[in-house]
Design an enzyme around this catalytic site. Structure first.
Site, PDB file in Angstrom:
ATOM      1  N   CYS A 165     -20.191  -8.628   7.381  1.00 18.09           N
ATOM      2  CA  CYS A 165     -19.953  -9.639   6.346  1.00 18.09           C
ATOM      3  C   CYS A 165     -19.967 -11.050   6.931  1.00 18.09           C
ATOM      4  CB  CYS A 165     -18.616  -9.380   5.659  1.00 18.09           C
ATOM      5  SG  CYS A 165     -18.206 -10.617   4.398  1.00 18.09           S
TER       6      CYS A 165
ATOM      7  N   CYS B  33     -13.765   3.116   9.292  1.00 20.99           N
ATOM      8  CA  CYS B  33     -15.091   2.516   9.492  1.00 20.99           C
ATOM      9  C   CYS B  33     -14.995   1.042   9.138  1.00 20.99           C
ATOM     10  CB  CYS B  33     -16.132   3.206   8.607  1.00 20.99           C
ATOM     11  SG  CYS B  33     -17.795   2.499   8.722  1.00 20.99           S
TER      12      CYS B  33
ATOM     13  N   CYS C  57     -23.224  -5.822   3.129  1.00 25.23           N
ATOM     14  CA  CYS C  57     -22.281  -4.702   3.170  1.00 25.23           C
ATOM     15  C   CYS C  57     -22.879  -3.446   2.554  1.00 25.23           C
ATOM     16  CB  CYS C  57     -20.974  -5.085   2.490  1.00 25.23           C
ATOM     17  SG  CYS C  57     -21.118  -5.556   0.751  1.00 25.23           S
TER      18      CYS C  57
ATOM     19  N   CYS D 221     -25.973 -12.097  -1.319  1.00 26.17           N
ATOM     20  CA  CYS D 221     -25.845 -11.280  -0.103  1.00 26.17           C
ATOM     21  C   CYS D 221     -25.557  -9.817  -0.438  1.00 26.17           C
ATOM     22  CB  CYS D 221     -24.723 -11.845   0.770  1.00 26.17           C
ATOM     23  SG  CYS D 221     -24.435 -10.912   2.285  1.00 26.17           S
TER      24      CYS D 221
ATOM     25  N   CYS E 272     -18.887  -2.479   7.052  1.00 20.89           N
ATOM     26  CA  CYS E 272     -19.084  -3.451   5.973  1.00 20.89           C
ATOM     27  C   CYS E 272     -18.335  -4.747   6.225  1.00 20.89           C
ATOM     28  CB  CYS E 272     -18.717  -2.848   4.614  1.00 20.89           C
ATOM     29  SG  CYS E 272     -16.967  -2.421   4.423  1.00 20.89           S
TER      30      CYS E 272
ATOM     31  N   CYS F 286     -23.910   0.153   5.086  1.00 19.89           N
ATOM     32  CA  CYS F 286     -23.038   1.325   4.962  1.00 19.89           C
ATOM     33  C   CYS F 286     -23.741   2.597   5.443  1.00 19.89           C
ATOM     34  CB  CYS F 286     -22.591   1.497   3.505  1.00 19.89           C
ATOM     35  SG  CYS F 286     -21.464   2.894   3.275  1.00 19.89           S
TER      36      CYS F 286
ATOM     37  N   CYS G 212     -17.426   7.616   1.625  1.00 21.11           N
ATOM     38  CA  CYS G 212     -16.941   6.590   2.550  1.00 21.11           C
ATOM     39  C   CYS G 212     -16.351   7.223   3.812  1.00 21.11           C
ATOM     40  CB  CYS G 212     -15.900   5.726   1.846  1.00 21.11           C
ATOM     41  SG  CYS G 212     -15.184   4.448   2.896  1.00 21.11           S
TER      42      CYS G 212
ATOM     43  N   ASP H 108       0.830  -1.200   0.000  1.00 21.06           N
ATOM     44  CA  ASP H 108       0.000   0.000   0.000  1.00 21.06           C
ATOM     45  C   ASP H 108       0.868   1.256   0.000  1.00 21.06           C
ATOM     46  OD1 ASP H 108      -2.375   1.452   0.015  1.00 21.06           O
ATOM     47  OD2 ASP H 108      -2.559   1.445   2.195  1.00 21.06           O
TER      48      ASP H 108
ATOM     49  N   CYS I 299     -19.925 -14.578  -2.814  1.00 21.43           N
ATOM     50  CA  CYS I 299     -20.822 -13.619  -2.164  1.00 21.43           C
ATOM     51  C   CYS I 299     -22.294 -13.943  -2.443  1.00 21.43           C
ATOM     52  CB  CYS I 299     -20.517 -12.199  -2.629  1.00 21.43           C
ATOM     53  SG  CYS I 299     -19.055 -11.477  -1.853  1.00 21.43           S
TER      54      CYS I 299
END
Length: 366
Positions: free
Chosen positions: A261, A254, A207, A204, A257, A211, A227, A147, A201
């Site tokens: 899950c 945050c 998430c 579903c 989400c 939010c 966000c 990152d 997924c």
């Protein structure tokens, strides 16, 4: 580091197993390999940028070409070694996290940021991994990432088979959910490639539904400008008024989400002490964190990802959360008086950005 010229194909039948063994020994929880071709992902990135969904993260626009072509970062690179490292501390309890979100006097910091800065932890281990690879196969051209450069690491990890893209755009896998960090080593050696994994997924939409700011505008579509992680970390200016109430008591990032899950029911706890919470983060109240001086902020967040946002943004975020606490029917009169007194005391000497948020916080209760 100089690049090796015309690397020869490796025919060691046990090389793949050796690489995985070394990765696990260094504390990584997953290791897969892919090539450097990003395909349709580059077009999706360009469309996302064109729509302005990156907000004020100008570096994403500035380095879009580099993100689309890893070989520009490491000339001659043909493979990406992708690793994952779980970060969920043993004491983490998702039910308790939801309860803290329901208590407006508590200060909620994203789980990943409560311990040491993951950039440092992963980068050091990735460098060790690269050194071991050189000892095994000889000189190679490489560069380690976590990152820390314009690299589409989630897409590369998906291609490598470390997981699949969830509808919140984070990477998911069946063993660790989404609570892991990613790191990469770009190399100029044609290592064996792993296969992608299937998506799991289904229908579903948890998430998307949970939010607070509806930042997940559609499955696999995130508008960073909405966000809370972006607003509280990357956003350098004022928090847009329309999102302040929705931030609640989230003062850095945050996790909603991820907490909701279903795959994170299987999230593995880390054994690394680096990611254990420090300085009460995960238990602190808003007033406790508000009482920190700038010097205390710098000292207590030394070696933490939080330190990079600086004291001003930290106070900005806390002021919003304190305003939300003052407006809440869940907070008793005595606590509100303490919050109001703390804000009023800080207002005369506050930076302009923080002062505006303090004024908002005091006004929303009147």
């Amino acid at each position: 580091m100089s690049l090796s010229a015309n690397p020869k194909p490796l025919d060691e039948s046990n090389l793949r197993d050796w690489l995985k063994t070394q990765a696990l020994a260094l504390g990584f929880d997953g290791m897969r390999i892919t090539d450097t071709q990003l395909g349709p992902a580059t077009e999706r990135l360009q469309a996302w940028l064109a729509e302005g969904r990156h907000g004020q993260m100008e570096y994403m626009q500035r380095h879009a070409e580099l993100r689309s072509n890893p070989e520009l970062l490491v000339p001659g690179a043909v493979r990406v070694i992708c690793v994952s490292m779980n970060y969920l501390p043993p004491e983490t309890d998702f039910d308790a996290e939801w309860q803290r979100l329901e208590d407006p006097t508590q200060a909620v910091v994203s789980i990943y940021a409560r311990g040491r800065d993951y950039h440092k932890v992963l980068r050091n281990r990735l460098q060790e991994f690269a050194n071991l690879i050189e000892e095994r196969i000889g000189k190679l051209g490489y560069r380690v990432f976590t990152d820390s450069a314009p690299l589409m690491e989630v897409e590369l990890a998906r291609k490598a088979g470390l997981g699949w893209r969830g509808k919140h755009t984070l990477l998911l896998n069946r063993e660790s959910g989404s609570t892991f960090f990613l790191g990469e080593i770009l190399v100029d050696v044609p290592l064996p490639i792993d296969q992608e994994t299937e998506e799991h997924c289904g229908t579903c939409t948890s998430c998307i539904d949970v939010c607070p700011t509806q930042a997940i505008t559609a499955p696999y579509q995130l508008d960073a400008r909405r966000c809370i992680s972006y607003l509280s970390i990357e956003n350098p200016g004022a928090i847009p008024v329309e999102f302040r109430k929705a931030m609640g008591n989230r003062v850095y990032g945050c996790d909603d989400c991820q907490l909701i899950c279903p795959w994170n029911k299987f999230a593995k706890r880390t054994e690394l002490p680096d990611f254990a919470r420090r300085h009460g983060l995960g238990q602190a109240t808003l007033l406790q964190l508000w009482s920190w001086t700038e010097q205390e902020f710098e000292q207590r967040h030394e070696g933490s990802a939080i330190r990079r946002i600086g004291y001003i943004r930290w106070r900005r975020n806390l002021a919003v959360a304190m305003g939300n606490a003052l407006a809440s029917t869940k907070v008793d009169h005595a606590d509100k008086e303490s919050l109001r007194a703390a804000l009023n005391e800080a207002l005369p000497v506050a930076d302009d950005l923080v002062a505006e948020h303090i004024q908002w916080a005091l006004a929303v209760t009147s």
